[in-house]
Motif scaffolding. Sequence first.
Motif, PDB file in Angstrom:
ATOM      1  N   ASN A  84     -20.985 -58.776   1.552  1.00 31.61           N
ATOM      2  CA  ASN A  84     -21.835 -58.501   2.812  1.00 31.61           C
ATOM      3  C   ASN A  84     -20.513 -58.217   3.931  1.00 31.61           C
ATOM      4  O   ASN A  84     -20.811 -57.253   5.060  1.00 31.61           O
ATOM      5  CB  ASN A  84     -22.467 -59.182   3.401  1.00 31.61           C
ATOM      6  CG  ASN A  84     -23.977 -59.434   2.562  1.00 31.61           C
ATOM      7  OD1 ASN A  84     -25.142 -58.543   2.838  1.00 31.61           O
ATOM      8  ND2 ASN A  84     -24.115 -60.109   1.446  1.00 31.61           N
TER       9      ASN A  84
ATOM     10  N   ILE B  94     -19.420 -54.645   3.304  1.00 32.68           N
ATOM     11  CA  ILE B  94     -20.527 -53.618   3.777  1.00 32.68           C
ATOM     12  C   ILE B  94     -20.257 -53.500   5.228  1.00 32.68           C
ATOM     13  O   ILE B  94     -20.342 -52.421   6.038  1.00 32.68           O
ATOM     14  CB  ILE B  94     -21.991 -54.075   3.576  1.00 32.68           C
ATOM     15  CG1 ILE B  94     -21.984 -54.050   2.026  1.00 32.68           C
ATOM     16  CG2 ILE B  94     -22.845 -53.288   4.110  1.00 32.68           C
ATOM     17  CD1 ILE B  94     -23.298 -54.507   1.549  1.00 32.68           C
ATOM     18  N   TRP B  95     -20.155 -54.748   5.842  1.00 31.24           N
ATOM     19  CA  TRP B  95     -19.954 -54.794   7.679  1.00 31.24           C
ATOM     20  C   TRP B  95     -18.815 -54.048   7.927  1.00 31.24           C
ATOM     21  O   TRP B  95     -18.725 -53.289   9.008  1.00 31.24           O
ATOM     22  CB  TRP B  95     -20.119 -56.285   7.785  1.00 31.24           C
ATOM     23  CG  TRP B  95     -20.089 -56.219   9.386  1.00 31.24           C
ATOM     24  CD1 TRP B  95     -20.578 -55.476  10.536  1.00 31.24           C
ATOM     25  CD2 TRP B  95     -18.886 -57.097  10.126  1.00 31.24           C
ATOM     26  NE1 TRP B  95     -20.305 -56.036  11.743  1.00 31.24           N
ATOM     27  CE2 TRP B  95     -19.119 -56.967  11.526  1.00 31.24           C
ATOM     28  CE3 TRP B  95     -18.036 -57.927   9.824  1.00 31.24           C
ATOM     29  CZ2 TRP B  95     -18.492 -57.580  12.543  1.00 31.24           C
ATOM     30  CZ3 TRP B  95     -17.289 -58.616  10.624  1.00 31.24           C
ATOM     31  CH2 TRP B  95     -17.414 -58.445  12.100  1.00 31.24           C
TER      32      TRP B  95
ATOM     33  N   LEU C 246     -21.548 -63.320  -2.269  1.00 32.46           N
ATOM     34  CA  LEU C 246     -22.576 -62.821  -1.334  1.00 32.46           C
ATOM     35  C   LEU C 246     -21.940 -62.669   0.131  1.00 32.46           C
ATOM     36  O   LEU C 246     -21.898 -61.527   0.895  1.00 32.46           O
ATOM     37  CB  LEU C 246     -23.753 -63.555  -1.331  1.00 32.46           C
ATOM     38  CG  LEU C 246     -24.664 -63.689  -2.227  1.00 32.46           C
ATOM     39  CD1 LEU C 246     -26.017 -64.539  -1.957  1.00 32.46           C
ATOM     40  CD2 LEU C 246     -25.192 -62.330  -2.675  1.00 32.46           C
TER      41      LEU C 246
END
Length: 295
Positions: A108, A111-112, A104
């Motif tokens: 993420n 994605i950031w 996770l």
Amino acid sequence: MSQFAQATLYGLLQGGLLALIAVGFSLVWGVMNVVNLAHGSFVLIGAYLAFELNGSLGLDPFLAMVPVAVVLFGVGYLLQRHLINLVVKAPIFITLLLTFGLDLLLVNGLIWIFSADYRSVPTGYAGRSLALFADVRLPVGRLLAAVVALAVTIGLVLVMRHTRTGLAILATGMDRGAARLMGIRAAHVYALTFGVAAALAGAAGAAVATVGTFSPADAGRFTLFSFVAAVLGGLGNMYGALVGGLVLGLVEAWGGQLLPGTLVNAVAFAVLVVVLVIRPQGIAGRAFYASRVEV
């Protein structure tokens, strides 16, 4: 008939790529008894690194496999030595939670940094195909990925069977206590194993970036494919991961000719269940954990 032949060829080439993704996952599970749910994230990190190297330096993604693998090896070694090694002796549920949380965090983070948009690494040859017979064509990009997968798998087997480091990894996986008595540093060997698996995942990610699109949302899919291919072939067996990847690629290619896309994965899991019922140790595996001793 030509449509079936094309699907079979595509399935074999796709299976080679899946094998390259799965071999590191199988190695970690077989040696350390750790189900690494963050494996798909390492594949994506390799894909994004290849994307950046291509954009900034113009480096071909297949050549980028080398620096990408080196970077991922370092990341994997440090993660295992300073994080995962803390719970490597804990029940498998704890390692599942840890690697899931790590997955996770990495997804993420991607994605950031890169956003959730789909990307790919365009090359002048990956989209080309060679005509074989009866309208059957051979995609060049996927052929190169499959050849690399086969070469890496054979190379890994040779390293494991004919070098002191490889034999130390296999010995530690079979009996950690006895390996310690022989002077093998188990913590270092586990970190090496995890680093090698991360390097293979990164190299696979560079190949994925060449033959298709990718985004952070694909992490779970890559981990799932690795799990199925590793179990199909046999845990800890590098050739088994290759066999499992090829079987999975063929099943998905044939299933895609007969069924809607949403049911293809169901067919793959049905084959997994059938194989486990008939041969629980996998197609090319053996009853590894039955004789495994932990001290």
